[in-house]
Design an enzyme around this catalytic site. Structure first.
Site, mmCIF file in Angstrom:
data_model
loop_
_atom_site.group_PDB
_atom_site.id
_atom_site.type_symbol
_atom_site.label_atom_id
_atom_site.label_comp_id
_atom_site.label_asym_id
_atom_site.label_seq_id
_atom_site.Cartn_x
_atom_site.Cartn_y
_atom_site.Cartn_z
ATOM 1 N N CYS A 132 0.808 -1.215 0.000
ATOM 2 C CA CYS A 132 0.000 0.000 0.000
ATOM 3 C C CYS A 132 0.843 1.268 0.000
ATOM 4 O O CYS A 132 0.475 2.263 -0.626
ATOM 5 C CB CYS A 132 -0.975 -0.001 1.161
ATOM 6 S SG CYS A 132 -0.198 -0.203 2.778
ATOM 7 N N HIS B 260 -1.336 0.474 7.288
ATOM 8 C CA HIS B 260 -1.996 0.683 6.013
ATOM 9 C C HIS B 260 -1.717 2.123 5.616
ATOM 10 O O HIS B 260 -1.509 2.983 6.469
ATOM 11 C CB HIS B 260 -3.501 0.429 6.117
ATOM 12 C CG HIS B 260 -4.190 0.416 4.795
ATOM 13 N ND1 HIS B 260 -3.754 -0.341 3.721
ATOM 14 C CD2 HIS B 260 -5.277 1.081 4.340
ATOM 15 C CE1 HIS B 260 -4.552 -0.143 2.686
ATOM 16 N NE2 HIS B 260 -5.478 0.719 3.036
ATOM 17 N N ASP C 34 -8.175 4.641 -1.451
ATOM 18 C CA ASP C 34 -7.700 3.416 -0.819
ATOM 19 C C ASP C 34 -7.943 2.275 -1.802
ATOM 20 O O ASP C 34 -9.086 1.883 -2.041
ATOM 21 C CB ASP C 34 -8.447 3.178 0.494
ATOM 22 C CG ASP C 34 -7.962 1.954 1.247
ATOM 23 O OD1 ASP C 34 -7.179 1.157 0.685
ATOM 24 O OD2 ASP C 34 -8.378 1.793 2.415
#
Length: 193
Positions: free
Chosen positions: A30, A66, A82
């Site tokens: 991520c 994250h 996201d």
């Protein structure tokens, strides 16, 4: 935009990135996915890079993390990008906070979320990763790496600190959802409970 609630609430908004399926994406990377989104925004001049932030989400134990992209639009609404969620892409900030960040009340204190908000220009300049955090003790990949070379920025300190420096370094850490929301309010996000 995906999803009907976010699309209706922000029909004027032109996403800062390509559609989710056209974004550079590697599962479990991520921080690199968000770096690539920041780079896309920088190179496409649709929105000023100064309106964008990388947001690291972790906890006191540093057990997992994250990273998402926050776009604080000068038009008055803020959006989260996201690539790992089932929520719309992009998602209205309010919707994302309500649906993704449930209350910390039922979470043991050591596992409560911390948020680090980093300006996108700083993230592009200082983030680097040799991906060593994705290898096990035998040197095998825990998850397949992205098909492109490791992100190297040329910044000596970034090369030394890498991901850990971005997550736990000198930038301000928000120790709760409320503090993160207050900070986002100060940089222009709106949030309504």
């Amino acid at each position: 935009m995906e999803g009907d609630g976010s699309a209706a609430a922000a029909s004027w908004y032109q996403p800062a990135s390509p559609p989710r399926e056209a974004c550079v994406y590697s599962s479990c990377y991520c921080e690199e996915n968000v770096w690539k989104l920041c780079d896309y925004i920088k190179n496409h001049d649709q929105y000023p890079l100064e309106e964008c932030y990388a947001v690291f989400i972790s906890n006191e134990r540093k057990m997992d993390y994250h990273v998402v992209l926050l776009h604080v639009s000068s038009e008055g609404q803020s959006f989260i990008y996201d690539l790992d969620t089932v929520l719309p892409f992009p998602c209205l900030f309010d919707t994302y906070v309500e649906d993704a960040f449930k209350s910390d009340d039922d979470i043991h204190p050591q596992f409560r979320r911390k948020f680090r908000v980093i300006r996108a220009d700083s993230y592009l300049k200082h983030f680097a990763s040799d991906r060593s955090h994705m290898k096990d003790s035998s040197g095998n990949w825990r998850e397949p790496p992205p098909p492109y070379p490791c992100i190297e920025t040329g910044e000596v300190e970034a090369q030394r600190t890498g991901l850990a420096g971005m997550m736990y370094g000198k930038e301000k850490v928000f120790r709760s959802r409320a503090m993160m929301l207050a900070s986002c309010w100060n940089i222009g996000c709106t949030y309504h409970q």
